[in-house]
Design a protein around this motif. Structure first.
Motif, PDB file in Angstrom:
ATOM      1  N   GLN A   1       0.659  -1.266   0.075  1.00 26.46           N
ATOM      2  CA  GLN A   1      -0.126  -0.076  -0.011  1.00 26.46           C
ATOM      3  C   GLN A   1       0.929   1.078   0.039  1.00 26.46           C
ATOM      4  OE1 GLN A   1      -2.737   0.229   3.350  1.00 26.46           O
ATOM      5  NE2 GLN A   1      -3.452   2.115   2.769  1.00 26.46           N
TER       6      GLN A   1
ATOM      7  N   TYR B   1       3.780   1.700  -1.545  1.00 27.08           N
ATOM      8  CA  TYR B   1       4.453   1.620  -2.527  1.00 27.08           C
ATOM      9  C   TYR B   1       3.249   2.201  -3.604  1.00 27.08           C
ATOM     10  CZ  TYR B   1       8.870  -0.492  -2.034  1.00 27.08           C
ATOM     11  OH  TYR B   1      10.120  -0.848  -1.641  1.00 27.08           O
ATOM     12  N   ASP B   2       1.978   1.673  -3.411  1.00 26.57           N
ATOM     13  CA  ASP B   2       1.274   2.315  -4.474  1.00 26.57           C
ATOM     14  C   ASP B   2       0.596   3.848  -4.123  1.00 26.57           C
ATOM     15  OD1 ASP B   2       0.591  -0.197  -5.221  1.00 26.57           O
ATOM     16  OD2 ASP B   2      -1.194  -0.823  -4.304  1.00 26.57           O
ATOM     17  N   GLU B   3       0.777   4.186  -2.806  1.00 24.47           N
ATOM     18  CA  GLU B   3       0.378   5.529  -2.363  1.00 24.47           C
ATOM     19  C   GLU B   3       1.627   6.589  -2.999  1.00 24.47           C
ATOM     20  OE1 GLU B   3       0.114   5.451   1.738  1.00 24.47           O
ATOM     21  OE2 GLU B   3      -1.916   4.279   1.567  1.00 24.47           O
ATOM     22  N   LYS B   4       2.769   6.055  -2.892  1.00 24.66           N
ATOM     23  CA  LYS B   4       3.928   6.765  -3.438  1.00 24.66           C
ATOM     24  C   LYS B   4       4.180   6.834  -4.855  1.00 24.66           C
ATOM     25  CE  LYS B   4       7.358   6.415   0.174  1.00 24.66           C
ATOM     26  NZ  LYS B   4       8.616   5.801   1.082  1.00 24.66           N
ATOM     27  N   CYS B   5       3.724   5.610  -5.621  1.00 21.30           N
ATOM     28  CA  CYS B   5       3.473   5.692  -7.152  1.00 21.30           C
ATOM     29  C   CYS B   5       2.386   6.537  -7.340  1.00 21.30           C
ATOM     30  CB  CYS B   5       3.412   4.310  -7.530  1.00 21.30           C
ATOM     31  SG  CYS B   5       4.922   3.155  -7.547  1.00 21.30           S
ATOM     32  N   LEU B   6       1.611   6.558  -6.705  1.00 20.53           N
ATOM     33  CA  LEU B   6       0.195   7.530  -7.200  1.00 20.53           C
ATOM     34  C   LEU B   6       0.503   9.032  -7.223  1.00 20.53           C
ATOM     35  CD1 LEU B   6      -2.723   7.699  -8.150  1.00 20.53           C
ATOM     36  CD2 LEU B   6      -3.291   7.774  -5.620  1.00 20.53           C
TER      37      LEU B   6
ATOM     38  N   VAL C   1       3.834  10.040  -7.216  1.00 21.32           N
ATOM     39  CA  VAL C   1       4.940  10.565  -8.460  1.00 21.32           C
ATOM     40  C   VAL C   1       4.039  10.654  -9.691  1.00 21.32           C
ATOM     41  CG1 VAL C   1       6.737   9.590  -9.644  1.00 21.32           C
ATOM     42  CG2 VAL C   1       6.827   9.489  -7.350  1.00 21.32           C
ATOM     43  N   GLU C   2       2.971   9.785  -9.847  1.00 20.53           N
ATOM     44  CA  GLU C   2       2.345   9.831 -10.978  1.00 20.53           C
ATOM     45  C   GLU C   2       1.527  11.250 -11.142  1.00 20.53           C
ATOM     46  OE1 GLU C   2      -0.240   6.629 -11.563  1.00 20.53           O
ATOM     47  OE2 GLU C   2       1.541   5.333 -11.771  1.00 20.53           O
ATOM     48  N   ARG C   3       0.954  11.723 -10.181  1.00 22.41           N
ATOM     49  CA  ARG C   3       0.148  12.947 -10.163  1.00 22.41           C
ATOM     50  C   ARG C   3       1.451  13.982 -10.226  1.00 22.41           C
ATOM     51  NH1 ARG C   3      -3.259  11.445  -4.864  1.00 22.41           N
ATOM     52  NH2 ARG C   3      -4.814  10.745  -5.979  1.00 22.41           N
ATOM     53  N   ARG C   4       2.455  14.006  -9.690  1.00 22.67           N
ATOM     54  CA  ARG C   4       3.552  15.185  -9.934  1.00 22.67           C
ATOM     55  C   ARG C   4       3.924  15.038 -11.415  1.00 22.67           C
ATOM     56  NH1 ARG C   4       5.810  13.647  -5.050  1.00 22.67           N
ATOM     57  NH2 ARG C   4       7.490  12.225  -6.124  1.00 22.67           N
TER      58      ARG C   4
END
Length: 126
Positions: free
Chosen positions: A110, A112-117, A119-122
């Motif tokens: 979770q 990792y999912d939150e961090k990836c999300l 990064v994707e938003r940025r």
């Protein structure tokens, strides 16, 4: 059934089946007049039982003891039950440990999912 048929049915090698019989993990298998192993329904039941118990992580030694007690007759019912209860407690303990590890992995995933999300938003803003 021949050893090859049992091997295929239960996905256990013939060598493993012979080994299980040799060490007393399964009772001696019936043999044909020519000495070839001839597994009947009872023999297959033992193979299925042992495969299930081994998959659950029960130690070979405990299962050998169980089979030996079984072969001694009904007077060993209390000892067999005690052995199974002991193994069940150990299995339940291991399941609880694995559940705790699974929960920790889920939390880590979770993160990792939150961090990836994030990064994707940025990246989309650029």
């Amino acid at each position: 059934m021949t050893i090859a048929q049992v091997s295929q049915k239960y996905d256990i090698s013939s060598d493993t089946l012979r080994y299980y019989e040799r060490i007393g993990l399964i009772p001696p298998v019936h043999r044909s007049a020519s000495g070839i192993r001839d597994y009947d329904e009872t023999d297959c039941g033992w193979v299925e039982f042992i495969k299930c118990m081994r998959a659950a992580g029960l130690p070979i030694e405990a299962l050998i003891e169980y089979v030996a007690l079984f072969q001694q007759g009904d007077q060993t019912v209390p000892a067999r039950k005690a052995l199974l209860l002991e193994q069940r407690e150990e299995l339940a303990r291991r399941v609880a440990e694995m559940q705790a590890v699974l929960e920790r992995l889920d939390k880590k995933i979770q993160v990792y999912d939150e961090k990836c999300l994030a990064v994707e938003r940025r990246l989309r803003r650029k």
